[in-house]
Design a protein around this motif. Sequence first.
Motif, PDB file in Angstrom:
ATOM      1  N   THR A 243      69.298 -21.283  27.749  1.00 52.58           N
ATOM      2  CA  THR A 243      70.486 -21.677  28.517  1.00 52.58           C
ATOM      3  C   THR A 243      71.407 -20.504  28.793  1.00 52.58           C
ATOM      4  OG1 THR A 243      71.886 -22.189  26.595  1.00 52.58           O
ATOM      5  CG2 THR A 243      70.421 -23.942  27.392  1.00 52.58           C
ATOM      6  N   ALA A 244      71.091 -19.314  28.259  1.00 51.24           N
ATOM      7  CA  ALA A 244      72.049 -18.213  28.342  1.00 51.24           C
ATOM      8  C   ALA A 244      71.350 -16.867  28.478  1.00 51.24           C
ATOM      9  CB  ALA A 244      72.954 -18.203  27.108  1.00 51.24           C
ATOM     10  N   GLY A 298      72.414 -20.977  36.862  1.00 47.43           N
ATOM     11  CA  GLY A 298      73.152 -21.741  35.867  1.00 47.43           C
ATOM     12  C   GLY A 298      73.092 -21.207  34.451  1.00 47.43           C
ATOM     13  N   LEU A 299      72.375 -20.102  34.203  1.00 46.66           N
ATOM     14  CA  LEU A 299      72.349 -19.549  32.852  1.00 46.66           C
ATOM     15  C   LEU A 299      73.718 -18.977  32.493  1.00 46.66           C
ATOM     16  CD1 LEU A 299      68.886 -17.713  32.744  1.00 46.66           C
ATOM     17  CD2 LEU A 299      69.519 -19.835  31.596  1.00 46.66           C
ATOM     18  N   VAL A 300      74.199 -19.293  31.296  1.00 48.24           N
ATOM     19  CA  VAL A 300      75.482 -18.778  30.817  1.00 48.24           C
ATOM     20  C   VAL A 300      75.376 -17.262  30.684  1.00 48.24           C
ATOM     21  CG1 VAL A 300      77.119 -18.806  28.898  1.00 48.24           C
ATOM     22  CG2 VAL A 300      75.950 -20.918  29.591  1.00 48.24           C
ATOM     23  N   MET A 301      76.407 -16.541  31.128  1.00 45.91           N
ATOM     24  CA  MET A 301      76.416 -15.082  31.050  1.00 45.91           C
ATOM     25  C   MET A 301      77.319 -14.646  29.901  1.00 45.91           C
ATOM     26  SD  MET A 301      77.387 -12.308  33.990  1.00 45.91           S
ATOM     27  CE  MET A 301      77.193 -10.547  33.720  1.00 45.91           C
ATOM     28  N   GLN A 302      76.709 -14.093  28.856  1.00 44.90           N
ATOM     29  CA  GLN A 302      77.465 -13.492  27.770  1.00 44.90           C
ATOM     30  C   GLN A 302      77.583 -11.992  28.033  1.00 44.90           C
ATOM     31  OE1 GLN A 302      76.404 -15.184  23.633  1.00 44.90           O
ATOM     32  NE2 GLN A 302      74.532 -15.434  24.823  1.00 44.90           N
ATOM     33  N   LEU A 303      78.774 -11.452  27.831  1.00 41.84           N
ATOM     34  CA  LEU A 303      78.980 -10.026  28.057  1.00 41.84           C
ATOM     35  C   LEU A 303      79.629  -9.403  26.830  1.00 41.84           C
ATOM     36  CD1 LEU A 303      78.828  -7.593  29.904  1.00 41.84           C
ATOM     37  CD2 LEU A 303      80.997  -8.294  30.941  1.00 41.84           C
ATOM     38  N   HIS A 304      78.911  -8.470  26.215  1.00 40.15           N
ATOM     39  CA  HIS A 304      79.398  -7.710  25.065  1.00 40.15           C
ATOM     40  C   HIS A 304      79.611  -6.274  25.529  1.00 40.15           C
ATOM     41  CE1 HIS A 304      77.396 -11.149  23.142  1.00 40.15           C
ATOM     42  NE2 HIS A 304      78.116 -10.910  22.072  1.00 40.15           N
ATOM     43  N   ALA A 305      80.832  -5.945  25.906  1.00 37.31           N
ATOM     44  CA  ALA A 305      81.121  -4.600  26.402  1.00 37.31           C
ATOM     45  C   ALA A 305      81.938  -3.828  25.368  1.00 37.31           C
ATOM     46  CB  ALA A 305      81.891  -4.679  27.721  1.00 37.31           C
ATOM     47  N   GLY A 306      81.881  -2.504  25.472  1.00 40.28           N
ATOM     48  CA  GLY A 306      82.759  -1.663  24.675  1.00 40.28           C
ATOM     49  C   GLY A 306      82.207  -1.219  23.343  1.00 40.28           C
ATOM     50  N   HIS A 351      79.530 -19.835  33.865  1.00 39.34           N
ATOM     51  CA  HIS A 351      80.166 -19.617  32.572  1.00 39.34           C
ATOM     52  C   HIS A 351      80.005 -18.152  32.193  1.00 39.34           C
ATOM     53  CE1 HIS A 351      80.071 -24.036  30.938  1.00 39.34           C
ATOM     54  NE2 HIS A 351      80.540 -23.950  32.167  1.00 39.34           N
ATOM     55  N   LEU A 352      81.123 -17.466  31.951  1.00 39.08           N
ATOM     56  CA  LEU A 352      81.143 -16.059  31.559  1.00 39.08           C
ATOM     57  C   LEU A 352      81.884 -15.958  30.227  1.00 39.08           C
ATOM     58  CD1 LEU A 352      80.770 -13.005  32.102  1.00 39.08           C
ATOM     59  CD2 LEU A 352      82.861 -13.093  33.492  1.00 39.08           C
ATOM     60  N   VAL A 353      81.154 -15.620  29.164  1.00 40.40           N
ATOM     61  CA  VAL A 353      81.733 -15.554  27.822  1.00 40.40           C
ATOM     62  C   VAL A 353      81.931 -14.084  27.468  1.00 40.40           C
ATOM     63  CG1 VAL A 353      81.538 -16.309  25.430  1.00 40.40           C
ATOM     64  CG2 VAL A 353      80.431 -17.632  27.252  1.00 40.40           C
ATOM     65  N   LEU A 354      83.192 -13.702  27.228  1.00 39.86           N
ATOM     66  CA  LEU A 354      83.539 -12.297  27.019  1.00 39.86           C
ATOM     67  C   LEU A 354      83.768 -12.007  25.542  1.00 39.86           C
ATOM     68  CD1 LEU A 354      86.043 -11.774  29.982  1.00 39.86           C
ATOM     69  CD2 LEU A 354      83.577 -11.336  29.923  1.00 39.86           C
ATOM     70  N   PHE A 355      83.076 -10.997  25.046  1.00 35.96           N
ATOM     71  CA  PHE A 355      83.198 -10.557  23.658  1.00 35.96           C
ATOM     72  C   PHE A 355      83.749  -9.136  23.621  1.00 35.96           C
ATOM     73  CE2 PHE A 355      79.882 -13.732  23.762  1.00 35.96           C
ATOM     74  CZ  PHE A 355      80.117 -14.500  22.634  1.00 35.96           C
ATOM     75  N   THR A 356      84.319  -8.762  22.469  1.00 40.19           N
ATOM     76  CA  THR A 356      84.859  -7.413  22.330  1.00 40.19           C
ATOM     77  C   THR A 356      84.887  -7.020  20.863  1.00 40.19           C
ATOM     78  OG1 THR A 356      86.756  -5.989  22.815  1.00 40.19           O
ATOM     79  CG2 THR A 356      87.248  -8.240  22.149  1.00 40.19           C
ATOM     80  N   VAL A 357      84.824  -5.722  20.599  1.00 47.26           N
ATOM     81  CA  VAL A 357      85.108  -5.210  19.263  1.00 47.26           C
ATOM     82  C   VAL A 357      86.432  -4.456  19.255  1.00 47.26           C
ATOM     83  CG1 VAL A 357      82.775  -5.160  18.339  1.00 47.26           C
ATOM     84  CG2 VAL A 357      83.558  -3.259  19.748  1.00 47.26           C
ATOM     85  N   ASP A 358      87.146  -4.512  20.377  1.00 53.11           N
ATOM     86  CA  ASP A 358      88.516  -3.985  20.479  1.00 53.11           C
ATOM     87  C   ASP A 358      89.439  -5.194  20.457  1.00 53.11           C
ATOM     88  OD1 ASP A 358      90.971  -2.955  21.181  1.00 53.11           O
ATOM     89  OD2 ASP A 358      90.354  -2.221  23.154  1.00 53.11           O
ATOM     90  N   ALA A 374      88.229 -20.708  35.598  1.00 51.44           N
ATOM     91  CA  ALA A 374      87.471 -21.775  34.956  1.00 51.44           C
ATOM     92  C   ALA A 374      86.160 -21.253  34.369  1.00 51.44           C
ATOM     93  CB  ALA A 374      87.178 -22.883  35.957  1.00 51.44           C
ATOM     94  N   SER A 375      85.666 -20.146  34.895  1.00 53.71           N
ATOM     95  CA  SER A 375      84.374 -19.624  34.449  1.00 53.71           C
ATOM     96  C   SER A 375      84.459 -18.840  33.154  1.00 53.71           C
ATOM     97  CB  SER A 375      83.791 -18.703  35.531  1.00 53.71           C
ATOM     98  OG  SER A 375      84.660 -17.603  35.768  1.00 53.71           O
TER      99      SER A 375
END
Length: 467
Positions: A243-244, A298-306, A351-358, A374-375
């Motif tokens: 799904t992602a 429709g796949l959820v987009m996870q983004l781990h930047a930085g 769906h765009l899920v944003l992650f960070t280590v900052d 909404a995304s």
Amino acid sequence: MTVHPDRLFPADPATRDVARRLYAEVATAPIISPHGHVDARVLLDDEPFPDPAALFITPDHYVTRLLHSLGVPLDQLGLGPGADTARRDGRAIWRLLCTHWDAFLGTPVRFWFESELAEVFGLAEEPSEASADRLYDELSARLAEPAFRPRALFERFNIDVLATTDDPADDLAAHLALREDQNFAGRVLPTFRADRYMTPGTAAWAPALDALAEASGIDTGSYAGLLDALRSRRAFFRAAGGTATDTGVLSADATPLADVEAERIHLGALAGEISEADAAAYRANLLYRFAEMSVDDGLVMQLHAGVHRGTHRPTLERFGPDTGHDLPAVGAYTLPLAPILNDFGTAPGFHLVLFTVDETLFGREIAPLAGFYASVYAGAPWWFLDTPLAIGRYRAAVTDTIGFRKTSGFIDDTRAFCSIPARHDMSRRTDASFLASLVVTHQVSEDDALGIARRLVGDQPREVFKL
């Protein structure tokens, strides 16, 4: 060894009583793990874990990096050339952990270890240099029992959904076999991670294209072919239950290129002629295209930047990636992601899920973005931030702006299988404490807090990750 029932709860008695009640509501709820790195074949094969070191230490860079910082060479921890199962000394590795047991005091790793050793394996004695061999033998005996095989533990941990992380060229044979296995009731879902196709000019890029071409049956010698192959494999992952997607990049720059320009860079890279500027432009363009694909399929987009990957070259060359020398970078999302957000930020179903280590980024950019688009969802504290204190700071940073409905639910992000319930338990306790602080200051009612606690471990991750 014992673990205190009130660990991570507030010291104030009134707040602690509320936290206890909130935690009790979710303590035994099924685990939904929408992002992790456990190999699906572990569950398919269901073989006993080789030894305590192979289970607790070698696969967990949280553990190995801290031991390395104390002067323990990585090869003594079972990593690197010649560290295969036949040659590594699990007992010696376990002794190193026990000798340095006090080094983990105050860290989340200590919390996870204590939960695993006491609650999963029932150890009564604390690790130390003196107890190392006794504990190793006791754990080895447990691991030989049917109740401690992977599938039995999966069921005991009450895992409902477990997502893995997989290359687009992977045949997903283990996932497909698990889906057809009538003796396995869990859901193990693949996650599409195409990072290595974003790095033209590196030694691994052209071989990766070849593997993708073989898997998809589509010629990846052109940029257009690469996109077609990626779309084909995304459809394959979806058919296998995925799904992602997930993407890890240093910069979140998502500036698109004209197709002719992207093709020029692609062909130049295959010919061994590419500048750093062209490589960066190619990566940014592919990040935009991944978002475009997510809108389409429709796949959820996870983004781990930085994250600065492989910062210590000698370690990278000898031991490879994911061995503890990746370090945080200062992050940014609002301006770098403007092309994606302008074109797709309000697209239905994206769906765009944003992650960070900052962690400054949570309140500064991620929560405000999630508070409009909404995304966009605020991903859980990840990697260097999946700690009790950092989870509390995360809630404080984002709740004023987006409440709880625009957060992702907890992400355990682990390769260490037995740490999954300990990590989720830590998150549930910390969230119960945060919610209790809102209750006693009359910002939410206890009934509402109970509903939020249940949602954070259930409906929230199901909705965000389309489970």
